[in-house]
Write an enzyme that holds these catalytic residues in place. Structure first.
Site, short mmCIF file in Angstrom:
data_model
loop_
_atom_site.label_atom_id
_atom_site.label_comp_id
_atom_site.label_asym_id
_atom_site.label_seq_id
_atom_site.Cartn_x
_atom_site.Cartn_y
_atom_site.Cartn_z
N LYS A 14 0.81 -1.00 -0.12
CA LYS A 14 0.35 0.06 -0.31
C LYS A 14 0.60 1.40 -0.15
O LYS A 14 0.56 2.36 -0.61
CB LYS A 14 -1.01 0.23 0.85
CG LYS A 14 -1.92 -1.08 1.19
CD LYS A 14 -2.36 -1.27 2.24
CE LYS A 14 -1.80 -1.43 3.82
NZ LYS A 14 -1.11 -2.21 3.92
N ARG A 89 -9.82 0.37 9.16
CA ARG A 89 -8.82 -1.08 9.56
C ARG A 89 -10.18 -1.74 10.81
O ARG A 89 -9.79 -3.01 10.32
CB ARG A 89 -7.86 -0.28 10.01
CG ARG A 89 -7.10 -1.34 9.59
CD ARG A 89 -5.64 -1.16 10.16
NE ARG A 89 -4.60 -1.80 9.98
CZ ARG A 89 -3.44 -1.21 9.22
NH1 ARG A 89 -3.18 -0.24 9.11
NH2 ARG A 89 -2.41 -1.66 9.50
N ARG A 128 11.69 -6.01 4.97
CA ARG A 128 11.45 -4.27 4.93
C ARG A 128 12.16 -4.86 6.09
O ARG A 128 13.01 -4.09 6.90
CB ARG A 128 9.89 -4.33 4.87
CG ARG A 128 9.96 -2.96 4.74
CD ARG A 128 8.61 -2.57 5.32
NE ARG A 128 7.49 -2.82 6.09
CZ ARG A 128 6.84 -2.06 6.43
NH1 ARG A 128 6.14 -1.84 5.39
NH2 ARG A 128 5.79 -2.91 7.61
N ARG A 134 11.64 -0.82 11.95
CA ARG A 134 10.11 -0.59 12.70
C ARG A 134 10.63 -1.62 13.90
O ARG A 134 10.86 -3.16 13.27
CB ARG A 134 8.83 -1.37 11.54
CG ARG A 134 8.45 0.01 10.34
CD ARG A 134 7.66 0.14 9.33
NE ARG A 134 6.24 -0.58 10.06
CZ ARG A 134 5.52 -0.40 9.40
NH1 ARG A 134 5.68 -0.36 8.51
NH2 ARG A 134 4.05 -1.15 9.85
N ARG A 146 -0.01 -9.58 13.50
CA ARG A 146 -0.75 -8.19 12.13
C ARG A 146 -1.76 -8.86 11.41
O ARG A 146 -2.76 -8.25 10.76
CB ARG A 146 0.65 -7.79 12.02
CG ARG A 146 0.71 -6.53 12.80
CD ARG A 146 2.36 -6.10 12.68
NE ARG A 146 2.41 -5.58 11.34
CZ ARG A 146 3.21 -4.99 10.88
NH1 ARG A 146 4.74 -5.15 10.36
NH2 ARG A 146 3.57 -4.54 9.42
#
Ligand SMILES: Nc1ncnc2c1ncn2[C@@H]1O[C@H](COP(=O)(O)OP(=O)(O)OP(=O)(O)O)[C@@H](O)[C@H]1O
Ligand SMILES: Nc1ncnc2c1ncn2[C@@H]1O[C@H](COP(=O)(O)O)[C@@H](O)[C@H]1O
Length: 193
Positions: A14, A89, A128, A134, A146
């Site tokens: 996204k 969400r 990532r 993160r 998640r």
């Protein structure tokens, strides 16, 4: 003014795609995840509140998230349109967004969902995590949490937008360029309606 929800699970692409599409279509890219991370980095009260949820892979409570999103939209007085990334969400957030836009005589024009298998998501997020810094990319357990939260709490929004005739599914696997083209085809179609 076009308003698109770019939808999909964590790691669907996204943010990558919204970054390209915002320039192509002159839109404001609003990522609730990015806004939370900015607040966490700057140690604001909002960042401190969100941190505990984000690091565990849980959703930040709706009330906090909706108020934050509304403030961000209201700040963008000259916007030509919006790409919402990571919001809504939950059904509560989707209803709040519709009500908020209705009060401005606006609406969501389309929800475009990037469809990616869970296996590919995990691979992308672990990759990532090597450089993102993160905390929620740092271990596979949080990544899986998640993805589970997405399936349990967020995926139902497909029905919400389908009922409004606004749902568009797009294959989110392939090269970044191929996916931009698929998304652009849908946006062009929405714009032409
Ligand atoms: N088409 C693609 N092929 C391979 N890797 C991709 C592709 N699109 C994005 N990626 C990579 O996958 C990772 C996740 O992408 P991105 O950050 O855009 O996803 P996201 O949906 O915004 O995730 P999140 O909701 O967790 O923030 C990034 O490292 C990105 O570079
Ligand atoms: N719309 C949201 N509702 C609740 N929590 C959210 C929302 N958007 C982001 N978050 C929190 O931030 C992390 C990271 O978000 P990404 O969009 O994946 O970057 C997410 O796991 C939630 O904890």
């Amino acid at each position: 003014m076009i308003k698109i929800v770019l939808f999909g699970p964590p790691g669907a692409g996204k943010g990558t795609q919204a970054d390209i599409l915002k320039d192509k279509y002159n839109l404001i890219h609003l990522s609730t995840g990015d806004i939370f991370r900015y607040n966490m980095k700057n140690n604001t009260p909002l960042g401190k509140e969100a941190k505990a949820y984000i690091e565990k892979g849980q959703l930040v409570p709706d009330k906090v998230t909706v108020e934050m999103l509304k403030d961000e939209v209201n700040r963008q007085k000259e916007a030509n349109g919006f790409i919402f990334d990571g919001f809504p969400r939950t059904q509560t957030q989707a209803i709040a967004l519709d009500e908020f836009l209705e009060n401005k005589n606006e609406k969501i024009d389309g929800m475009i969902a990037l469809e990616v298998s869970d296996e590919v998501l995990v691979q992308r997020l672990l990759e990532r995590g090597k450089t993102s810094g993160r905390a929620d990319d740092a271990n596979e357990e949080v990544i899986q949490k998640r993805i589970n939260v997405y399936h349990e709490e967020t995926a139902v929004l497909k029905n919400y937008y389908e009922k409004q005739g606004k749902y568009y599914g797009v294959d989110g696997e392939g090269s970044i360029e191929e996916i931009t083209e698929r998304l652009s085809n849908v946006i062009d179609k929405i714009k032409a309606e």
